[in-house]
Design a protein around this motif. Sequence first.
Motif, PDB file in Angstrom:
ATOM      1  N   LEU A   4     -28.200 -17.124 -12.911  1.00 42.42           N
ATOM      2  CA  LEU A   4     -27.142 -16.150 -13.132  1.00 42.42           C
ATOM      3  C   LEU A   4     -27.590 -14.772 -12.679  1.00 42.42           C
ATOM      4  CD1 LEU A   4     -26.208 -17.219 -16.782  1.00 42.42           C
ATOM      5  CD2 LEU A   4     -25.090 -17.942 -14.665  1.00 42.42           C
ATOM      6  N   VAL A   5     -26.711 -14.077 -11.969  1.00 46.97           N
ATOM      7  CA  VAL A   5     -27.002 -12.736 -11.485  1.00 46.97           C
ATOM      8  C   VAL A   5     -25.827 -11.824 -11.793  1.00 46.97           C
ATOM      9  CG1 VAL A   5     -27.576 -11.302  -9.517  1.00 46.97           C
ATOM     10  CG2 VAL A   5     -28.447 -13.637  -9.633  1.00 46.97           C
ATOM     11  N   GLU A   6     -26.074 -10.785 -12.590  1.00 49.83           N
ATOM     12  CA  GLU A   6     -25.030  -9.839 -12.959  1.00 49.83           C
ATOM     13  C   GLU A   6     -24.978  -8.671 -11.984  1.00 49.83           C
ATOM     14  OE1 GLU A   6     -27.135 -11.075 -16.892  1.00 49.83           O
ATOM     15  OE2 GLU A   6     -27.716 -10.467 -14.863  1.00 49.83           O
ATOM     16  N   SER A   7     -23.806  -8.062 -11.903  1.00 50.18           N
ATOM     17  CA  SER A   7     -23.623  -6.868 -11.105  1.00 50.18           C
ATOM     18  C   SER A   7     -22.432  -6.093 -11.643  1.00 50.18           C
ATOM     19  CB  SER A   7     -23.413  -7.209  -9.629  1.00 50.18           C
ATOM     20  OG  SER A   7     -22.228  -7.968  -9.445  1.00 50.18           O
ATOM     21  N   GLY A   8     -22.283  -4.859 -11.202  1.00 53.21           N
ATOM     22  CA  GLY A   8     -21.132  -4.063 -11.574  1.00 53.21           C
ATOM     23  C   GLY A   8     -21.389  -2.998 -12.614  1.00 53.21           C
ATOM     24  N   GLY A   9     -22.598  -2.938 -13.139  1.00 49.13           N
ATOM     25  CA  GLY A   9     -22.907  -1.922 -14.119  1.00 49.13           C
ATOM     26  C   GLY A   9     -22.986  -0.545 -13.481  1.00 49.13           C
ATOM     27  N   GLY A  10     -23.027   0.465 -14.324  1.00 54.94           N
ATOM     28  CA  GLY A  10     -23.107   1.824 -13.826  1.00 54.94           C
ATOM     29  C   GLY A  10     -22.814   2.836 -14.901  1.00 54.94           C
ATOM     30  N   LEU A  11     -22.575   4.056 -14.471  1.00 53.70           N
ATOM     31  CA  LEU A  11     -22.276   5.164 -15.372  1.00 53.70           C
ATOM     32  C   LEU A  11     -20.787   5.453 -15.348  1.00 53.70           C
ATOM     33  CD1 LEU A  11     -23.206   7.540 -17.185  1.00 53.70           C
ATOM     34  CD2 LEU A  11     -23.522   8.852 -15.073  1.00 53.70           C
ATOM     35  N   VAL A  12     -20.200   5.558 -16.524  1.00 48.92           N
ATOM     36  CA  VAL A  12     -18.776   5.829 -16.629  1.00 48.92           C
ATOM     37  C   VAL A  12     -18.525   6.734 -17.831  1.00 48.92           C
ATOM     38  CG1 VAL A  12     -18.339   3.785 -18.047  1.00 48.92           C
ATOM     39  CG2 VAL A  12     -16.485   4.757 -16.677  1.00 48.92           C
ATOM     40  N   GLN A  13     -17.502   7.551 -17.746  1.00 47.73           N
ATOM     41  CA  GLN A  13     -17.147   8.418 -18.856  1.00 47.73           C
ATOM     42  C   GLN A  13     -16.374   7.655 -19.922  1.00 47.73           C
ATOM     43  OE1 GLN A  13     -15.088  11.950 -17.586  1.00 47.73           O
ATOM     44  NE2 GLN A  13     -16.690  12.554 -16.156  1.00 47.73           N
ATOM     45  N   ALA A  14     -16.462   8.140 -21.139  1.00 49.69           N
ATOM     46  CA  ALA A  14     -15.720   7.524 -22.235  1.00 49.69           C
ATOM     47  C   ALA A  14     -14.243   7.449 -21.888  1.00 49.69           C
ATOM     48  CB  ALA A  14     -15.932   8.310 -23.520  1.00 49.69           C
ATOM     49  N   GLY A  15     -13.649   6.307 -22.193  1.00 54.72           N
ATOM     50  CA  GLY A  15     -12.252   6.086 -21.865  1.00 54.72           C
ATOM     51  C   GLY A  15     -12.039   5.431 -20.520  1.00 54.72           C
ATOM     52  N   GLY A  16     -13.087   5.347 -19.739  1.00 60.59           N
ATOM     53  CA  GLY A  16     -13.000   4.753 -18.426  1.00 60.59           C
ATOM     54  C   GLY A  16     -13.136   3.248 -18.446  1.00 60.59           C
ATOM     55  N   SER A  17     -13.159   2.663 -17.265  1.00 56.50           N
ATOM     56  CA  SER A  17     -13.225   1.213 -17.125  1.00 56.50           C
ATOM     57  C   SER A  17     -14.343   0.804 -16.187  1.00 56.50           C
ATOM     58  CB  SER A  17     -11.898   0.664 -16.588  1.00 56.50           C
ATOM     59  OG  SER A  17     -10.831   0.932 -17.468  1.00 56.50           O
ATOM     60  N   LEU A  18     -14.783  -0.423 -16.366  1.00 54.42           N
ATOM     61  CA  LEU A  18     -15.826  -0.987 -15.541  1.00 54.42           C
ATOM     62  C   LEU A  18     -15.649  -2.498 -15.530  1.00 54.42           C
ATOM     63  CD1 LEU A  18     -18.146   0.512 -14.069  1.00 54.42           C
ATOM     64  CD2 LEU A  18     -19.646  -0.171 -15.933  1.00 54.42           C
ATOM     65  N   ASP A  90     -20.740   1.521 -26.363  1.00 56.23           N
ATOM     66  CA  ASP A  90     -20.789   0.359 -25.485  1.00 56.23           C
ATOM     67  C   ASP A  90     -21.991   0.405 -24.555  1.00 56.23           C
ATOM     68  OD1 ASP A  90     -18.367  -0.850 -26.420  1.00 56.23           O
ATOM     69  OD2 ASP A  90     -17.215   0.553 -25.187  1.00 56.23           O
ATOM     70  N   THR A  91     -22.693   1.518 -24.546  1.00 59.29           N
ATOM     71  CA  THR A  91     -23.865   1.668 -23.690  1.00 59.29           C
ATOM     72  C   THR A  91     -24.921   0.629 -24.036  1.00 59.29           C
ATOM     73  OG1 THR A  91     -23.513   4.042 -23.363  1.00 59.29           O
ATOM     74  CG2 THR A  91     -25.736   3.206 -23.017  1.00 59.29           C
ATOM     75  N   THR A 120     -27.421  -6.036 -16.425  1.00 55.18           N
ATOM     76  CA  THR A 120     -26.961  -4.882 -15.663  1.00 55.18           C
ATOM     77  C   THR A 120     -26.668  -3.747 -16.639  1.00 55.18           C
ATOM     78  OG1 THR A 120     -25.353  -4.114 -14.004  1.00 55.18           O
ATOM     79  CG2 THR A 120     -24.533  -5.643 -15.677  1.00 55.18           C
ATOM     80  N   GLN A 121     -27.131  -2.560 -16.308  1.00 62.50           N
ATOM     81  CA  GLN A 121     -27.014  -1.418 -17.211  1.00 62.50           C
ATOM     82  C   GLN A 121     -25.618  -0.818 -17.179  1.00 62.50           C
ATOM     83  OE1 GLN A 121     -29.459   0.134 -19.335  1.00 62.50           O
ATOM     84  NE2 GLN A 121     -27.609   1.191 -20.070  1.00 62.50           N
ATOM     85  N   VAL A 122     -25.065  -0.601 -18.358  1.00 55.93           N
ATOM     86  CA  VAL A 122     -23.799   0.097 -18.515  1.00 55.93           C
ATOM     87  C   VAL A 122     -24.049   1.315 -19.382  1.00 55.93           C
ATOM     88  CG1 VAL A 122     -21.474   0.018 -19.487  1.00 55.93           C
ATOM     89  CG2 VAL A 122     -22.378  -1.955 -18.256  1.00 55.93           C
ATOM     90  N   THR A 123     -23.735   2.479 -18.860  1.00 58.13           N
ATOM     91  CA  THR A 123     -23.919   3.716 -19.599  1.00 58.13           C
ATOM     92  C   THR A 123     -22.589   4.445 -19.691  1.00 58.13           C
ATOM     93  OG1 THR A 123     -26.200   3.934 -18.815  1.00 58.13           O
ATOM     94  CG2 THR A 123     -25.161   5.890 -19.738  1.00 58.13           C
ATOM     95  N   VAL A 124     -22.175   4.730 -20.905  1.00 58.31           N
ATOM     96  CA  VAL A 124     -20.912   5.415 -21.147  1.00 58.31           C
ATOM     97  C   VAL A 124     -21.218   6.791 -21.714  1.00 58.31           C
ATOM     98  CG1 VAL A 124     -18.665   5.345 -22.259  1.00 58.31           C
ATOM     99  CG2 VAL A 124     -19.812   3.216 -21.618  1.00 58.31           C
ATOM    100  N   SER A 125     -20.829   7.814 -21.008  1.00 59.23           N
ATOM    101  CA  SER A 125     -21.082   9.174 -21.436  1.00 59.23           C
ATOM    102  C   SER A 125     -19.898   9.717 -22.212  1.00 59.23           C
ATOM    103  CB  SER A 125     -21.373  10.074 -20.236  1.00 59.23           C
ATOM    104  OG  SER A 125     -20.242  10.159 -19.378  1.00 59.23           O
TER     105      SER A 125
END
Length: 126
Positions: A4-18, A90-91, A120-125
């Motif tokens: 299994l290989v994950e992708s699509g993580g990143g930095l997003v502002q609160a209220g945003g989508s990923l 959710d970070t 994959t890292q998900v960071t919500v600011s």
Amino acid sequence: QVLLVESGGGLVQAGGSLRLSCAASGGTFSSYAMGWFRQAPGKEREFVAAISWSIARINYADSVKGRFTISRDNAKNMVYLQMNSLKPEDTAVYYCAARRGTVSNRIYYPSEFGSWGQGTQVTVSS
């Protein structure tokens, strides 16, 4: 086991989508129920969502109900996690996981899944 290989993580502002994606290989994808887990620094890995091979059974952790949607495309050996209305809490590192059989309407522990991606890292600011 299945790779299994994950992708699509990143930095997003609160209220945003990923949207997270998980590509599976090395096994019969439709033989596995798929799940998403997450782990924040200093915390235990926790259940997020799961889906059966037939898509007949889908369940979510209470913390993400109404905001996250898990889906899968067996023809493409892919599973997805659409995350909307993201919150700072959710970070985390998000992991794709697989287990043989199906899933029921309950949360699952990491030990109940046998195959794992690297995360994959998900960071919500805020």
